[in-house]
Design an enzyme around this catalytic site. Structure first.
Site, mmCIF file in Angstrom:
data_model
loop_
_atom_site.group_PDB
_atom_site.id
_atom_site.type_symbol
_atom_site.label_atom_id
_atom_site.label_comp_id
_atom_site.label_asym_id
_atom_site.label_seq_id
_atom_site.Cartn_x
_atom_site.Cartn_y
_atom_site.Cartn_z
ATOM 1 N N THR A 46 33.274 22.885 21.637
ATOM 2 C CA THR A 46 32.565 22.814 20.445
ATOM 3 C C THR A 46 33.140 23.407 19.206
ATOM 4 O OG1 THR A 46 31.563 24.964 20.597
ATOM 5 C CG2 THR A 46 30.346 22.846 21.667
ATOM 6 N N THR A 67 31.941 19.519 27.029
ATOM 7 C CA THR A 67 30.632 19.991 26.517
ATOM 8 C C THR A 67 29.662 18.676 26.788
ATOM 9 O OG1 THR A 67 31.039 19.347 24.307
ATOM 10 C CG2 THR A 67 31.540 21.555 24.993
ATOM 11 N N ASP A 147 9.211 14.122 22.923
ATOM 12 C CA ASP A 147 10.446 13.587 22.805
ATOM 13 C C ASP A 147 10.100 12.183 22.221
ATOM 14 O OD1 ASP A 147 12.902 12.129 23.245
ATOM 15 O OD2 ASP A 147 13.552 13.323 24.706
ATOM 16 N N ARG A 212 21.144 24.044 19.584
ATOM 17 C CA ARG A 212 22.126 24.310 18.753
ATOM 18 C C ARG A 212 21.466 25.079 17.618
ATOM 19 N NH1 ARG A 212 25.544 23.378 21.738
ATOM 20 N NH2 ARG A 212 26.982 21.628 21.402
ATOM 21 N N ASP A 236 20.208 31.637 22.183
ATOM 22 C CA ASP A 236 21.471 31.478 22.840
ATOM 23 C C ASP A 236 22.420 30.681 21.792
ATOM 24 O OD1 ASP A 236 23.398 31.608 25.001
ATOM 25 O OD2 ASP A 236 23.340 29.349 24.800
ATOM 26 N N GLU A 241 27.402 30.314 13.931
ATOM 27 C CA GLU A 241 28.235 30.948 14.861
ATOM 28 C C GLU A 241 29.769 31.018 14.476
ATOM 29 O OE1 GLU A 241 27.805 29.028 18.816
ATOM 30 O OE2 GLU A 241 25.773 29.191 18.684
ATOM 31 N N HIS A 258 25.837 32.015 23.191
ATOM 32 C CA HIS A 258 26.226 30.803 23.443
ATOM 33 C C HIS A 258 26.666 30.528 24.619
ATOM 34 C CE1 HIS A 258 26.978 26.473 21.528
ATOM 35 N NE2 HIS A 258 26.770 26.203 22.688
ATOM 36 N N GLY A 261 25.156 27.375 28.969
ATOM 37 C CA GLY A 261 25.897 26.400 29.819
ATOM 38 C C GLY A 261 27.023 27.012 30.820
ATOM 39 N N TYR A 262 27.292 28.371 30.798
ATOM 40 C CA TYR A 262 28.539 28.904 31.104
ATOM 41 C C TYR A 262 28.664 29.119 32.686
ATOM 42 C CZ TYR A 262 31.116 29.180 26.694
ATOM 43 O OH TYR A 262 32.162 28.848 25.732
HETATM 44 N N1 LIG Z 1 23.618 26.444 25.093
HETATM 45 C C1 LIG Z 1 24.392 25.753 25.686
HETATM 46 O O1 LIG Z 1 25.275 26.186 26.254
HETATM 47 C C2 LIG Z 1 24.000 24.206 25.835
HETATM 48 C C3 LIG Z 1 23.623 23.833 24.663
HETATM 49 N N2 LIG Z 1 23.429 22.195 24.769
HETATM 50 C C4 LIG Z 1 22.828 21.577 23.827
HETATM 51 O O2 LIG Z 1 21.449 21.181 24.335
HETATM 52 C C5 LIG Z 1 21.356 19.591 23.852
HETATM 53 C C6 LIG Z 1 20.507 18.809 24.958
HETATM 54 O O3 LIG Z 1 21.350 18.652 26.015
HETATM 55 P P1 LIG Z 1 20.947 17.439 27.094
HETATM 56 O O4 LIG Z 1 19.690 17.437 27.617
HETATM 57 O O5 LIG Z 1 21.972 17.179 27.993
HETATM 58 O O6 LIG Z 1 21.023 16.305 26.213
HETATM 59 P P2 LIG Z 1 20.565 14.603 26.537
HETATM 60 O O7 LIG Z 1 21.066 13.874 25.405
HETATM 61 O O8 LIG Z 1 20.529 14.278 27.615
HETATM 62 O O9 LIG Z 1 18.716 14.868 25.844
HETATM 63 C C7 LIG Z 1 18.325 15.005 24.517
HETATM 64 C C8 LIG Z 1 17.065 14.660 24.369
HETATM 65 O O10 LIG Z 1 16.568 14.982 23.096
HETATM 66 C C9 LIG Z 1 15.559 13.944 22.805
HETATM 67 N N3 LIG Z 1 15.434 14.166 21.220
HETATM 68 C C10 LIG Z 1 16.440 13.697 20.307
HETATM 69 N N4 LIG Z 1 15.739 13.987 18.863
HETATM 70 C C11 LIG Z 1 14.479 14.553 19.213
HETATM 71 C C12 LIG Z 1 13.632 15.150 18.384
HETATM 72 N N5 LIG Z 1 13.629 14.906 16.958
HETATM 73 N N6 LIG Z 1 12.587 15.484 19.013
HETATM 74 C C13 LIG Z 1 12.356 15.670 20.694
HETATM 75 N N7 LIG Z 1 13.176 15.045 21.218
HETATM 76 C C14 LIG Z 1 14.592 14.585 20.690
HETATM 77 C C15 LIG Z 1 16.355 12.657 23.208
HETATM 78 O O11 LIG Z 1 15.426 11.629 22.902
HETATM 79 C C16 LIG Z 1 16.812 13.205 24.532
HETATM 80 O O12 LIG Z 1 15.919 12.893 25.425
HETATM 81 C C17 LIG Z 1 22.955 19.184 23.679
HETATM 82 O O13 LIG Z 1 23.040 18.128 22.799
HETATM 83 C C18 LIG Z 1 23.720 20.341 23.280
HETATM 84 O O14 LIG Z 1 23.559 20.598 21.857
HETATM 85 C C19 LIG Z 1 23.806 21.628 26.256
HETATM 86 C C20 LIG Z 1 24.514 22.266 27.245
HETATM 87 C C21 LIG Z 1 24.724 23.645 27.051
HETATM 88 O O1 LIG Z 2 27.664 21.722 26.477
HETATM 89 C C1 LIG Z 2 27.531 22.009 25.373
HETATM 90 O O2 LIG Z 2 27.070 21.293 24.502
HETATM 91 C C2 LIG Z 2 27.706 23.491 24.825
HETATM 92 O O3 LIG Z 2 27.089 24.050 24.149
HETATM 93 C C3 LIG Z 2 28.416 24.305 25.659
HETATM 94 O O4 LIG Z 2 27.936 24.776 26.986
HETATM 95 C C4 LIG Z 2 29.011 25.262 24.907
HETATM 96 O O5 LIG Z 2 30.347 25.071 24.936
HETATM 97 P P1 LIG Z 2 31.809 25.764 24.205
HETATM 98 O O6 LIG Z 2 31.331 26.168 22.882
HETATM 99 O O7 LIG Z 2 32.517 26.487 24.864
HETATM 100 O O8 LIG Z 2 32.395 24.463 23.711
#
Ligand SMILES: NC(=O)C1=CN([C@@H]2O[C@H](COP(=O)(O)OP(=O)(O)OC[C@H]3O[C@@H](n4cnc5c(N)ncnc54)[C@H](O)[C@@H]3O)[C@@H](O)[C@H]2O)C=CC1
Ligand SMILES: O=C(O)C(=O)[C@H](O)COP(=O)(O)O
Length: 357
Positions: A46, A67, A147, A212, A236, A241, A258, A261-262
């Protein structure tokens, strides 16, 4: 062939070295136009914004982000420039679900939030939200899911029917966000949890943001914490950031850099997806699956001991202790609260965490 790779993508080095290409590892936030000018591919996290200003004068034809989220990729530009790009859908969704499970167990243990008396609102039923909902349901919570994009597609909600964000604000004791960061369109999520949302809360809920930072308006959240509209915050992902708001850091019950997801499992999933995408794009032989490292003996021995001493009367406590031994977010939180200026360092040198043992 030359690939520029973020040097904080763990476990990928061996596989890349077996591809027989030139690989240059660099700090993600420092990758600039001069570094990619003669590169064919870019593998980022990211921390590298991929747009015309980075790639306009390069011969890069493939960009992969290890990511799930891809708000750092200008997808319109990629399309216009004919650059193939990929993210890694689902790669670390189980890791975020593990983080949430530990958070829910801590809220039960430390804040008295008994799951069977708790309603959780899940905003976003994608890869992550679906797994988090299953965790909450298995603990006995009542689950509500919001959703709107999925509801409009006619997708199925496993928990009755999809509800609105207003319903979530009215009914829920815990509200957790699992949406991508989007700034335009009908369902844009930038400041989705804004002043109006916080004003409309009825149950003084715990707010969890692992999506985010900018999905929640930090200033409005801090006000809501001070005005007792929000009971606690688990944060988180942060606005701006790594220069995070120290008032929110101070007020948050759990504040992590953050890293939801680690898990090593999640990182390795992303690596394998990226290597496969790269090999497909350039017609390279896939060097084979990357595996996560094993947990050290002292951890597995402790887990075995917990299981062996199990008393049928406190099964729940044993399961909780096992989950928290595998991953306890309070450890990451304590470190960040002590040294917020080390945000990126904590991420870049993250200790081994496994989802299973
Ligand atoms: N903190 C971390 O380490 C991590 C953070 N993330 C964040 O989590 C987010 C979600 O991940 P996934 O579930 O894999 O994505 P995904 O794309 O599979 O699911 C996102 C869902 O959000 C819904 N959505 C979109 N706009 C919306 C709204 N205004 N209101 C309600 N729902 C809405 C979509 O329809 C979809 O079903 C990622 O885009 C990423 O930014 C993901 C992985 C790790
Ligand atoms: O997969 C995502 O989306 C994430 O937010 C990651 O887990 C965080 O990844 P990096 O900041 O290490 O790219």
């Amino acid at each position: 062939m030359k690939i520029v790779i973020d040097d904080k993508i763990p476990y990928i080095h061996d596989a890349v070295s077996r591809l027989g290409v030139e690989a240059v590892y660099m700090q993600g936030s420092k990758i600039g136009p001069a570094d990619v000018r003669d590169a064919d591919a870019l593998i980022v996290r990211t921390r590298t914004r991929c747009d015309e200003s980075l790639l306009g004068n390069s011969r890069v034809s493939f960009v992969a982000t290890a990511t799930i989220g891809y708000d750092h990729i200008d997808t319109e530009y990629m399309k216009k420039a004919g650059i193939e790009w990929m993210n890694c859908p689902g790669c670390n969704s189980s890791s975020v679900a593990q983080y949430l499970k530990s958070v829910l167990l801590l809220l039960w243990r430390d804040k008295g939030m008994s799951p069977t008396h708790t309603t959780i609102g899940i905003v976003g039923q994608g890869h992550v939200g679906t797994k988090v909902a299953a965790v909450a349901e298995s603990m006995g919570m009542q689950v509500l899911v919001c959703d709107p994009p999925k509801a409009e597609e006619g997708a199925e909600c496993r928990y009755g029917k999809f509800v609105t964000l207003e319903d979530i604000a009215r009914e829920c004791d815990i509200i957790t966000f699992h949406v991508p960061l989007t700034r335009c369109g009908k369902h844009a999520t930038y400041h989705l949890a804004g002043q109006d949302f916080f004003d409309s809360l009825q149950q003084c809920p715990v707010i969890i943001n692992t999506s985010r930072g900018a999905v929640a308006d930090g200033n409005a959240l801090i006000d809501a914490l001070y005005n007792n509209k929000v009971k606690d915050a688990v944060i988180d992902t942060w606005e701006n950031e790594p220069d995070i708001d120290l008032r929110l850091l101070d007020k948050a019950y759990i504040a992590t850099p953050h890293i939801a997801g680690y898990s090593a499992d999640g990182k390795v999933n992303a690596d394998n997806m990226v290597i496969e995408g790269l090999c497909n794009h350039f017609g390279l032989d896939n060097p084979g699956k990357i595996m996560p490292p094993e947990l050290p003996y002292n951890v597995t021995a402790h887990l075995k001991e917990l299981l062996e001493c199990r008393n049928p009367n406190n099964e729940e406590c044993v399961n909780r202790d096992i989950a928290l031994t595998l991953y306890n977010p309070l450890n990451d939180s304590t470190n960040l609260k002590k040294a917020p200026d080390r945000f990126e360092e904590f991420r870049g040198n993250y200790p081994l965490r496994r989802e299973k043992w």
